[in-house]
Design an enzyme around this catalytic site. Structure first.
Site, PDB file in Angstrom:
ATOM      1  N   LYS A 172     -17.485  -4.197  17.048  1.00 54.59           N
ATOM      2  CA  LYS A 172     -17.894  -2.727  16.941  1.00 54.59           C
ATOM      3  C   LYS A 172     -17.697  -2.119  15.499  1.00 54.59           C
ATOM      4  O   LYS A 172     -16.629  -1.854  15.141  1.00 54.59           O
ATOM      5  CB  LYS A 172     -17.388  -1.905  17.875  1.00 54.59           C
ATOM      6  CG  LYS A 172     -17.947  -0.403  17.895  1.00 54.59           C
ATOM      7  CD  LYS A 172     -16.992   0.685  17.976  1.00 54.59           C
ATOM      8  CE  LYS A 172     -16.738   1.730  16.824  1.00 54.59           C
ATOM      9  NZ  LYS A 172     -17.775   2.166  16.083  1.00 54.59           N
ATOM     10  N   GLU A 247      -4.272  -2.378  11.661  1.00 55.52           N
ATOM     11  CA  GLU A 247      -4.031  -1.966  10.311  1.00 55.52           C
ATOM     12  C   GLU A 247      -4.327  -0.652  10.228  1.00 55.52           C
ATOM     13  O   GLU A 247      -5.671  -0.244  10.374  1.00 55.52           O
ATOM     14  CB  GLU A 247      -4.924  -2.681   9.415  1.00 55.52           C
ATOM     15  CG  GLU A 247      -4.321  -4.538   9.249  1.00 55.52           C
ATOM     16  CD  GLU A 247      -2.875  -4.482   8.708  1.00 55.52           C
ATOM     17  OE1 GLU A 247      -2.366  -3.429   7.990  1.00 55.52           O
ATOM     18  OE2 GLU A 247      -2.438  -5.392   9.021  1.00 55.52           O
ATOM     19  N   CYS A 281      -7.378   1.888   2.009  1.00 55.09           N
ATOM     20  CA  CYS A 281      -5.899   2.132   2.658  1.00 55.09           C
ATOM     21  C   CYS A 281      -4.660   1.560   1.544  1.00 55.09           C
ATOM     22  O   CYS A 281      -3.503   2.036   1.719  1.00 55.09           O
ATOM     23  CB  CYS A 281      -6.033   1.072   3.875  1.00 55.09           C
ATOM     24  SG  CYS A 281      -6.599  -0.423   3.584  1.00 55.09           S
ATOM     25  N   GLU A 380      -1.997  11.028   4.636  1.00 52.54           N
ATOM     26  CA  GLU A 380      -3.061  10.303   4.047  1.00 52.54           C
ATOM     27  C   GLU A 380      -3.961  11.103   3.915  1.00 52.54           C
ATOM     28  O   GLU A 380      -4.577  11.728   4.810  1.00 52.54           O
ATOM     29  CB  GLU A 380      -3.289   8.935   4.799  1.00 52.54           C
ATOM     30  CG  GLU A 380      -4.437   8.292   4.136  1.00 52.54           C
ATOM     31  CD  GLU A 380      -4.543   6.872   5.005  1.00 52.54           C
ATOM     32  OE1 GLU A 380      -4.915   7.039   6.285  1.00 52.54           O
ATOM     33  OE2 GLU A 380      -4.508   5.836   4.346  1.00 52.54           O
TER      34      GLU A 380
END
Ligand code: NDP
Length: 478
Positions: A172, A247, A281, A380
């Site tokens: 997906k 992750e 990231c 973040e």
């Protein structure tokens, strides 16, 4: 415009409805129309992958090698076209997008090689007349869930090892960027994968992703995305007793010491913080600078930012493309306001920009006089926003770099061997960069982080085998 369909049990299927894939550089540009799968379609895909597993897990290594090799070769041959598709759907610049496409091809090529290198161990037993074999076996059906920021490389680095080691796949992609994933499905299908071995289910995370999390038939889920969704993957996986690999986010530091080569430091920080619109990231959003070089560094980085062009991702000369969508743009501008209200000084950028086409354009934004306690230093942002934190010396820089809930990548700019060596040993991160940007990694070595950034075995390179296989120890008398 053609409907790009899901690929389930070896057939192209329409799903329930469809979405328009919109170009963030030009919201009038529809990249394509992509089907949305239902939860039922997802269950059908999982059942197909389960049915295909016994034969695929025992398939010959030459068959697997040939399919992975063909896939890598086709991606490489079409790097300009697929790179353009990527730049259009995600908004990173064309050179960055072509680079990512090449990397995807290299990953398939690497795992095509790994198939031919599968091996085990034979050992003598502690008991006489007994032999021991240790082998790696595939784990079963793997669920793959990916984010929008690397639309071809992240799918590649999960799909290629899954298939290499004999697993079957239900994949997906992020709903924002289905184009490159559809292209991979098309290529894998034409490369000759047997029916059911690889299934593409495009659609919403809350529908398709959730149906994957709820399934008792997935042996593993490999996930890249936000910390919040990662926690849901973890909780559901514990409930179903399945392997999982996460992750997630980062808040990567880039330390600049007094003895740094200023040009190296500025280039590394500009790249880390602002290239790919800061949507990596591994991007650095905390620039931790010692006081002896602070003024010079701020001046040089600000000058550098003035030379960077923010524009349409496909335009020659663009250094920074648009933000991926309106929602992420709102997050970025909210954080810019938060930074100001927390008392950080806006040294550059902070404004939305208009270009020839309607898109989500934001200036690269640099704060100075930030502290490591501010929200802009702890949370973040995932946009072209960075903050400079002034510190006294190397010891304070290292302590500040490590003072974060995340631990993906950590960088230092220095000409001191002593400090570089100490930093490599003491940075609490999965990846450490010396005189290099925090982002930008090779495909043949382990990728991943510590603390809140990652969970489970590393991805990529030979280390990928840890997640995608399970170890069997066999004892034989005689
Ligand atoms: P999300 O977690 O929102 O989405 C990631 C994927 O999970 C998407 O495919 C999404 O689907 C899907 N998803 C959403 N909800 C569910 C659910 N309930 N069940 C199952 N799947 C679900 O992250 P983003 O895509 O927004 O990516 C940005 C984040 O990813 C950033 O925080 C970034 O740091 C992190 N990231 C980490 C990387 C790393 O290697 N450490 C690399 C790249 C990104 P949908 O698209 O339909 O919402």
């Amino acid at each position: 415009m053609n409907l790009h369909q899901n690929f389930i049990a070896g057939e192209w299927t329409r799903g329930s409805d469809a979405i328009h894939n919109i170009n963030p550089s030009d919201t009038n540009d529809v990249v394509g129309i992509y089907a949305r799968a239902t939860a039922g379609d997802t269950r059908t895909a999982i059942a197909a992958a389960k049915a295909a597993f016994p034969a695929w897990s025992r398939s010959g290594i030459l068959e697997r090698h040939a399919i992975l090799k063909k896939t890598g070769d086709e991606i490489m041959a079409r790097k300009e076209e697929l790179g353009s598709l990527l730049a259009r759907e995600e908004g990173k610049t064309l050179p960055e997008a072509i680079g990512e496409t090449v990397r995807a091809a290299q990953i398939f090529d690497f795992f095509a090689g790994e198939v031919l290198r599968l091996a085990g161990e034979t050992l003598p037993s502690t008991r006489p007349n007994i032999g021991i074999e240790i082998v790696r076996e595939p784990i079963g059906v793997i669920g793959i869930i990916t984010p929008w920021n690397f639309p071809i490389a992240i799918p590649a680095w999960k799909i290629a090892p899954a298939l290499c080691y004999g697993n079957t796949v239900v994949f997906k992609p992020a709903e924002l960027v289905p184009g490159c994933s559809w292209a991979i499905a098309d290529i894998l299908h034409r490369a000759g994968l047997p029916k059911g071995v690889f299934n593409l289910v495009m659609g919403k995370g809350s529908v398709v992703g959730q149906a994957m999390l709820d399934s008792a038939d997935l042996a593993g889920i490999t996930f890249t995305g936000s910390t919040g969704t990662g926690r849901q993957v973890a909780a559901s996986s514990l409930e179903h007793n399945r392997k999982f690999q996460l992750e997630m986010g980062g808040k990567n530091p880039m330390v600049v010491l007094d003895d740094a080569d200023l040009t190296v430091a500025v280039d590394a920080c500009a790249n880390s913080s602002f290239f790919s619109t800061g949507q990596r990231c591994t991007a650095s959003s905390r620039l931790i600078v010692t006081e002896g070089i602070h003024e010079k560094f701020v001046a040089a980085l600000t000058e550098k930012l003035k030379t960077l062009t923010v524009d349409h991702a496909m335009k020659a000369g663009t250094h920074i493309g648009p933000v991926v969508d309106e929602r992420q743009l709102k997050t970025d501008t909210d954080y810019i306001e938060i930074g100001k209200s927390e008392g950080a000084k806006l040294a550059f950028g902070g404004e939305l920009i208009s270009r020839d086409t309607p898109g989500f354009y934001l200036q690269p934004t640099l704060f100075t006089e930030a502290t490591n306690q501010m929200r802009i230093s702890r949370e973040e942002i995932f946009g072209p926003v960075a903050a400079i934190i002034r510190v006294k010396d190397y010891d304070e820089a290292l302590a500040t770099a490590n003072d974060t809930p995340f631990g993906l990548s950590s960088g230092i700019a220095t000409t001191s061997l002593k400090h570089a060596t100490h930093f490599k040993r003491n940075a609490e991160a999965g990846m450490v960069m010396v005189n290099l940007p925090t982002a930008g990694v090779d495909f043949h070595v382990p990728f991943g982080g510590r603390k809140g950034s990652s969970y489970g075995p590393r991805e990529q390179g030979t280390y990928a085998a840890e997640f995608f296989t399970t170890v069997k120890t066999a004892y034989t008398l005689g």
